[in-house]
Design an enzyme around this catalytic site. Structure first.
Site, PDB file in Angstrom:
ATOM      1  N   TYR A  20      84.588 -75.999  17.083  1.00 34.03           N
ATOM      2  CA  TYR A  20      84.526 -76.638  15.906  1.00 34.03           C
ATOM      3  C   TYR A  20      83.047 -77.253  15.983  1.00 34.03           C
ATOM      4  O   TYR A  20      82.512 -77.595  14.834  1.00 34.03           O
ATOM      5  CB  TYR A  20      85.332 -77.690  15.624  1.00 34.03           C
ATOM      6  CG  TYR A  20      86.694 -77.078  15.685  1.00 34.03           C
ATOM      7  CD1 TYR A  20      87.253 -75.732  15.441  1.00 34.03           C
ATOM      8  CD2 TYR A  20      88.002 -77.974  15.742  1.00 34.03           C
ATOM      9  CE1 TYR A  20      88.297 -75.235  15.347  1.00 34.03           C
ATOM     10  CE2 TYR A  20      89.432 -77.509  15.589  1.00 34.03           C
ATOM     11  CZ  TYR A  20      89.577 -76.024  15.259  1.00 34.03           C
ATOM     12  OH  TYR A  20      90.939 -75.747  15.182  1.00 34.03           O
TER      13      TYR A  20
ATOM     14  N   LYS B  83      91.040 -77.220  22.671  1.00 32.40           N
ATOM     15  CA  LYS B  83      91.178 -75.604  22.807  1.00 32.40           C
ATOM     16  C   LYS B  83      90.226 -74.909  23.715  1.00 32.40           C
ATOM     17  O   LYS B  83      89.109 -75.205  23.370  1.00 32.40           O
ATOM     18  CB  LYS B  83      91.681 -75.036  21.675  1.00 32.40           C
ATOM     19  CG  LYS B  83      92.440 -75.797  20.605  1.00 32.40           C
ATOM     20  CD  LYS B  83      92.677 -75.020  19.187  1.00 32.40           C
ATOM     21  CE  LYS B  83      93.281 -75.958  18.245  1.00 32.40           C
ATOM     22  NZ  LYS B  83      92.622 -77.010  17.995  1.00 32.40           N
TER      23      LYS B  83
ATOM     24  N   HIS C 218      93.054 -71.231  22.567  1.00 32.04           N
ATOM     25  CA  HIS C 218      92.707 -70.937  21.133  1.00 32.04           C
ATOM     26  C   HIS C 218      93.282 -69.583  20.519  1.00 32.04           C
ATOM     27  O   HIS C 218      93.844 -69.502  19.329  1.00 32.04           O
ATOM     28  CB  HIS C 218      91.184 -71.336  20.741  1.00 32.04           C
ATOM     29  CG  HIS C 218      91.011 -71.803  19.360  1.00 32.04           C
ATOM     30  ND1 HIS C 218      89.802 -72.478  18.976  1.00 32.04           N
ATOM     31  CD2 HIS C 218      91.590 -71.513  18.255  1.00 32.04           C
ATOM     32  CE1 HIS C 218      89.948 -73.134  17.987  1.00 32.04           C
ATOM     33  NE2 HIS C 218      90.958 -72.262  17.292  1.00 32.04           N
TER      34      HIS C 218
ATOM     35  N   ASP D 169      93.619 -83.205  16.320  1.00 35.33           N
ATOM     36  CA  ASP D 169      93.623 -81.638  16.860  1.00 35.33           C
ATOM     37  C   ASP D 169      91.973 -81.045  16.788  1.00 35.33           C
ATOM     38  O   ASP D 169      91.509 -80.825  15.691  1.00 35.33           O
ATOM     39  CB  ASP D 169      94.313 -80.755  15.894  1.00 35.33           C
ATOM     40  CG  ASP D 169      94.290 -79.399  16.360  1.00 35.33           C
ATOM     41  OD1 ASP D 169      94.936 -78.909  17.333  1.00 35.33           O
ATOM     42  OD2 ASP D 169      93.658 -78.771  15.800  1.00 35.33           O
TER      43      ASP D 169
END
Length: 341
Positions: free
Chosen positions: A66, A94, A125, A61
């Protein structure tokens, strides 16, 4: 240069639980998160992804926000050169909040960073374009933040649908939604979401929303499956409870001779949703995967776990609030209505 080989103790792929989505595609019944929070650097996360693949994880994921997709992309290439075929991997990502107007461009950048031709799943997201700078405090607010506007979200969703039509993405889904928002999306979408990613752990079971999703053929995927002890400091408040300190969870862990965190993951898998735990430690991510195939919780333990919900949301989303909002609760439509300015 990293190298890759399947570990001798790797879990056999044929016995890892699988889920079939509403559109017919299959996904593993457990995944590995890649959000390092503020506690782990990109290298640590990408190394953990490589290690987790060696012991049997296939669902990863990801997300552009990130800040580690380029390194993870290198790892995916290493995996595939080391013998894992692309079709055996299940990879999602996302679109971040400040890219709702350019979903296609955001997805193409993610594909470039992850070094892939397609994504198995792409998620929105958060359901609004409010965003925050990395590492910000809980008091951070964007002057451009707005509440959810369905008409604007559908413009974003139309681009998500286009990604499917372009063959860049196989499935599309949502994250951090609520029943009122999802009702509107399911009503108006041409290609409906097959997944909703949501916070889900024994102290925050979201039973009503969970059952709503299942009844509408939307698979729940649960983040923070053990209560996220390594979540960012901004997401920690004094009223938060700790799942792995709950007596019911501790009792089940003692019976099985496992860590209480593993009980939380077992509960998720047996309940029916897909947990995405994160760890950089080999013994932990191995146990996270292994627990899905052995020593299930008893019916009595599952029943007891169903009764320890404390409605304790950990990821409250304060940094996404708009001017005039009185509380983070306005993000979550707790009265059944979508908040407005």
């Amino acid at each position: 240069m990293k190298t890759f080989k399947i570990a001798e103790n790797a879990i056999d792929q044929s016995i890892i639980p699988m889920k079939t989505l509403a559109n017919g595609y299959k996904m593993p019944g457990i995944g590995m998160g890649t959000f390092g929070s503020d506690r782990f650097g990109p290298e640590e996360v990408s190394d953990a992804v490589l290690g987790a693949a060696s012991i049997g994880f296939r669902f990863f994921d990801c997300a552009s926000v990130y800040g580690n997709e380029k390194l993870i992309g290198d790892v995916f290439q290493t995996m595939m050169k080391g013998g894992i075929p692309r079709e055996e991997l299940y990879i999602d990502s996302k679109v971040w909040n400040d890219q709702h107007d350019d979903v296609i461009g955001a997805c193409k950048q993610t594909l470039k960073d992850l070094q892939l031709d397609y994504l198995d799943l792409y998620l929105v997201h958060w359901p609004f374009p409010n965003f925050h700078p990395p590492g910000c405090t809980v008091d951070s607010r964007s002057p451009d933040a707005t509440p959810f506007i369905h008409e604007d979200f559908m413009k974003t969703w139309a681009q998500m649908e286009q990604l499917v039509e372009m063959g860049l993405v196989r499935s599309i889904g949502t994250s951090n939604m609520t029943i009122p928002k999802m009702e509107l999306l399911l009503r108006d979408a041409k290609i409906k979401p097959v997944v909703n990613e949501m916070e889900c752990h024994p102290h925050f079971q979201q039973t009503e929303f969970y059952e709503y999703l299942v009844s509408n053929n939307v698979l729940p995927v649960g983040f923070c499956p053990i209560g996220s002890p390594t979540r960012p400091d901004r997401d920690t408040t004094e009223s938060d409870t700790v799942d792995i300190e709950d007596p019911v969870i501790i009792a089940a862990a003692k019976r099985l001779g496992i860590h209480p965190a593993v009980v939380c993951i077992k509960w998720a898998v047996q309940r029916g949703h897909v947990p995405i735990p994160f760890s950089v430690r080999e013994n932990e991510y191995f146990t996270n995967l292994e627990c899905t195939i052995k020593d299930p919780l008893t019916d009595e333990e599952m029943e007891a776990l169903s009764k320890i919900d404390k409605n304790c949301r950990l990821i409250k989303g304060q940094v996404f609030l708009w001017e005039g909002a009185s509380s983070w609760e306005e993000l979550w439509d707790l009265d059944g209505k979508i908040a407005s300015v």
